[in-house]
Design a protein around this motif. Structure first.
Motif, short mmCIF file in Angstrom:
data_model
loop_
_atom_site.label_atom_id
_atom_site.label_comp_id
_atom_site.label_asym_id
_atom_site.label_seq_id
_atom_site.Cartn_x
_atom_site.Cartn_y
_atom_site.Cartn_z
N SER A 213 0.85 -1.20 0.00
CA SER A 213 0.00 0.00 0.00
C SER A 213 0.87 1.24 0.00
CB SER A 213 -0.92 0.01 1.23
OG SER A 213 -1.75 -1.14 1.25
N ASP A 214 0.74 2.05 -1.05
CA ASP A 214 1.48 3.30 -1.10
C ASP A 214 0.95 4.28 -0.07
OD1 ASP A 214 2.88 2.30 -3.24
OD2 ASP A 214 1.53 3.17 -4.73
N SER A 215 1.86 5.03 0.54
CA SER A 215 1.49 6.13 1.42
C SER A 215 2.10 7.39 0.84
CB SER A 215 2.00 5.89 2.84
OG SER A 215 1.42 4.74 3.40
N VAL A 216 1.31 8.13 0.08
CA VAL A 216 1.86 9.26 -0.65
C VAL A 216 1.34 10.61 -0.17
CG1 VAL A 216 2.33 7.92 -2.71
CG2 VAL A 216 0.12 8.98 -2.45
N TRP A 217 0.40 10.62 0.74
CA TRP A 217 -0.06 11.85 1.35
C TRP A 217 -0.23 11.59 2.84
CZ3 TRP A 217 -0.76 16.48 -1.16
CH2 TRP A 217 -0.74 16.45 -2.54
N PRO A 218 -0.27 12.61 3.67
CA PRO A 218 -0.40 12.38 5.11
C PRO A 218 -1.67 11.60 5.46
CG PRO A 218 0.17 14.66 4.66
CD PRO A 218 -0.15 14.03 3.34
N PRO A 228 -8.68 18.69 2.35
CA PRO A 228 -8.36 19.99 2.96
C PRO A 228 -7.23 19.86 3.97
CG PRO A 228 -10.41 19.17 3.86
CD PRO A 228 -10.02 18.23 2.75
N LEU A 229 -5.98 19.91 3.48
CA LEU A 229 -4.81 19.62 4.31
C LEU A 229 -4.14 20.86 4.87
CD1 LEU A 229 -3.15 16.96 1.97
CD2 LEU A 229 -4.64 16.55 3.90
N ALA A 230 -4.56 22.04 4.44
CA ALA A 230 -3.77 23.23 4.72
C ALA A 230 -3.54 23.44 6.21
CB ALA A 230 -4.46 24.45 4.12
N GLU A 235 2.90 22.84 6.11
CA GLU A 235 4.34 23.01 6.26
C GLU A 235 5.13 21.75 5.89
OE1 GLU A 235 5.73 25.85 6.64
OE2 GLU A 235 3.72 26.73 6.72
N ARG A 236 4.45 20.62 5.74
CA ARG A 236 5.16 19.41 5.35
C ARG A 236 5.73 19.53 3.95
NH1 ARG A 236 3.21 13.11 5.81
NH2 ARG A 236 4.77 12.24 4.40
N TYR A 237 5.07 20.30 3.12
CA TYR A 237 5.49 20.44 1.73
C TYR A 237 6.09 21.81 1.51
CZ TYR A 237 2.51 16.39 1.52
OH TYR A 237 1.96 15.17 1.77
N PRO A 238 7.36 21.88 1.10
CA PRO A 238 8.03 23.18 0.99
C PRO A 238 7.47 24.03 -0.13
CG PRO A 238 9.40 21.42 0.08
CD PRO A 238 8.23 20.75 0.73
N HIS A 239 7.62 25.34 0.02
CA HIS A 239 7.26 26.25 -1.07
C HIS A 239 8.05 25.87 -2.32
CE1 HIS A 239 4.73 29.09 1.07
NE2 HIS A 239 5.59 29.09 2.06
N GLY A 240 7.36 25.90 -3.43
CA GLY A 240 7.97 25.53 -4.69
C GLY A 240 7.71 24.10 -5.08
N SER A 241 7.13 23.30 -4.19
CA SER A 241 6.83 21.91 -4.52
C SER A 241 5.43 21.80 -5.11
CB SER A 241 6.93 21.02 -3.29
OG SER A 241 5.92 21.32 -2.34
N ASP A 242 5.21 20.77 -5.92
CA ASP A 242 3.90 20.61 -6.56
C ASP A 242 2.80 20.37 -5.53
OD1 ASP A 242 4.80 18.04 -5.94
OD2 ASP A 242 4.70 17.28 -7.99
N VAL A 247 -2.01 22.03 -2.11
CA VAL A 247 -2.58 22.30 -0.79
C VAL A 247 -3.15 23.72 -0.73
CG1 VAL A 247 -1.94 22.71 1.63
CG2 VAL A 247 -1.22 20.61 0.49
N GLU A 248 -2.54 24.62 -1.47
CA GLU A 248 -2.99 26.01 -1.48
C GLU A 248 -3.96 26.31 -2.62
OE1 GLU A 248 0.68 28.19 -1.41
OE2 GLU A 248 1.00 27.78 0.72
#
Length: 278
Positions: A213-218, A228-230, A235-242, A247-248
């Protein structure tokens, strides 16, 4: 550039609503020919087949094969000299380096880029539901418009002198989302369980059923999460990441190359030299 010839494909199959929406938008950009899988081919990456059956279709052809098969056939088997290949709109996001690597939607674009044709892959997400599924209940017009506009602008510039493939993730439910240049997130994990119910057959001596089982999101296994993860995970995903862009609620545009990169390593030089010395 005069009106470009555009090859349109996907991995959800030629009857997918995302492809229909994208075709409608792309007709305002250029002449569109569809060569898409006869049936759903999600998650096959850039898998290729040695043979396939072609079916006539009012928009072009469907092929009993993978998205990469469709691109390879169209670029080398039709008389048209295509100026660009567009893949999508996928009914679900393709974000993160691992997911991008196994995506049939992106795989079609990679095949195009290896064959020397500029490519764009576009996938849709919903800012609450995450996956727009079942796809018949969602409107893919917004991601399709984003993709068509982006392709039109990119072809009019030198963008594809430096970029092989644009991987785009766009929301279906944001009326005027901001767009960001991003990079695929390096975030992947896998849960393994020895589970007798993982396969649908009786097991013999020496056989054990394994569930991967893949775990690709929290907080998720596979792709089952509400989105709705915001508040908790921004903060888990840095600015500039897809994934941060998603999330935004933004459009993520990741410029990719298909040469698999070239890593410099002083340590490897010593390792290889030691091999030569033996």
């Amino acid at each position: 550039m005069s009106s470009p010839d555009i090859l349109l494909t996907n991995d959800d199959g030629i009857d997918a609503p995302g492809l229909a929406s994208l075709r409608e938008e792309l007709t305002a950009v250029g002449d569109v020919t569809v060569v898409a899988p006869h049936e759903n081919q999600s998650g096959v990456g850039r898998t290729r087949s040695s043979s396939a059956v072609r079916h006539d279709h009012p928009w072009g052809y469907s092929l009993e094969g993978t998205p990469a098969d469709c691109v390879a056939y169209a670029l080398n088997g039709l008389d048209t000299e295509f100026d660009a290949v567009v893949s999508g709109v996928n009914d679900g996001p393709n974000a993160g380096n691992y997911v991008v690597g196994r995506s049939g939607t992106v795989g079609a674009g990679i095949e195009a880029a290896f064959l020397g044709v500029p490519a764009l892959a576009v996938s849709a997400y919903h800012a609450v539901d995450f996956f727009p599924h079942p796809p018949e209940e969602y409107d893919f017009a917004r991601p399709a418009r984003v993709a068509a506009d982006l392709l039109d602008r990119a072809l009019a510039t030198d963008t594809y002198d430096d970029v092989d493939l644009l991987n785009v993730n766009a929301p279906v439910d944001a009326p005027e989302p901001d767009a960001r240049i991003t990079r695929p997130t390096h975030d992947y994990d896998l849960d393994v369980a020895h589970d007798g119910d993982a396969v649908d057959r009786d097991l013999g001596d020496g056989e054990t059923a394994v569930r991967l089982s893949d775990s690709v999101w929290p907080d998720t296994e596979g792709f089952e999460n509400p989105f709705p993860l915001a508040d908790r995970h921004e903060e888990r995903y840095p600015h500039g990441s897809d994934r941060r862009a998603m999330v935004e609620g933004e459009v993520s545009v990741s410029p990719l190359s298909v040469d698999h990169g070239h890593a410099e390593s002083d340590s490897l030089v010593g390792v290889v030299e030691s091999l030569e010395a033996e």
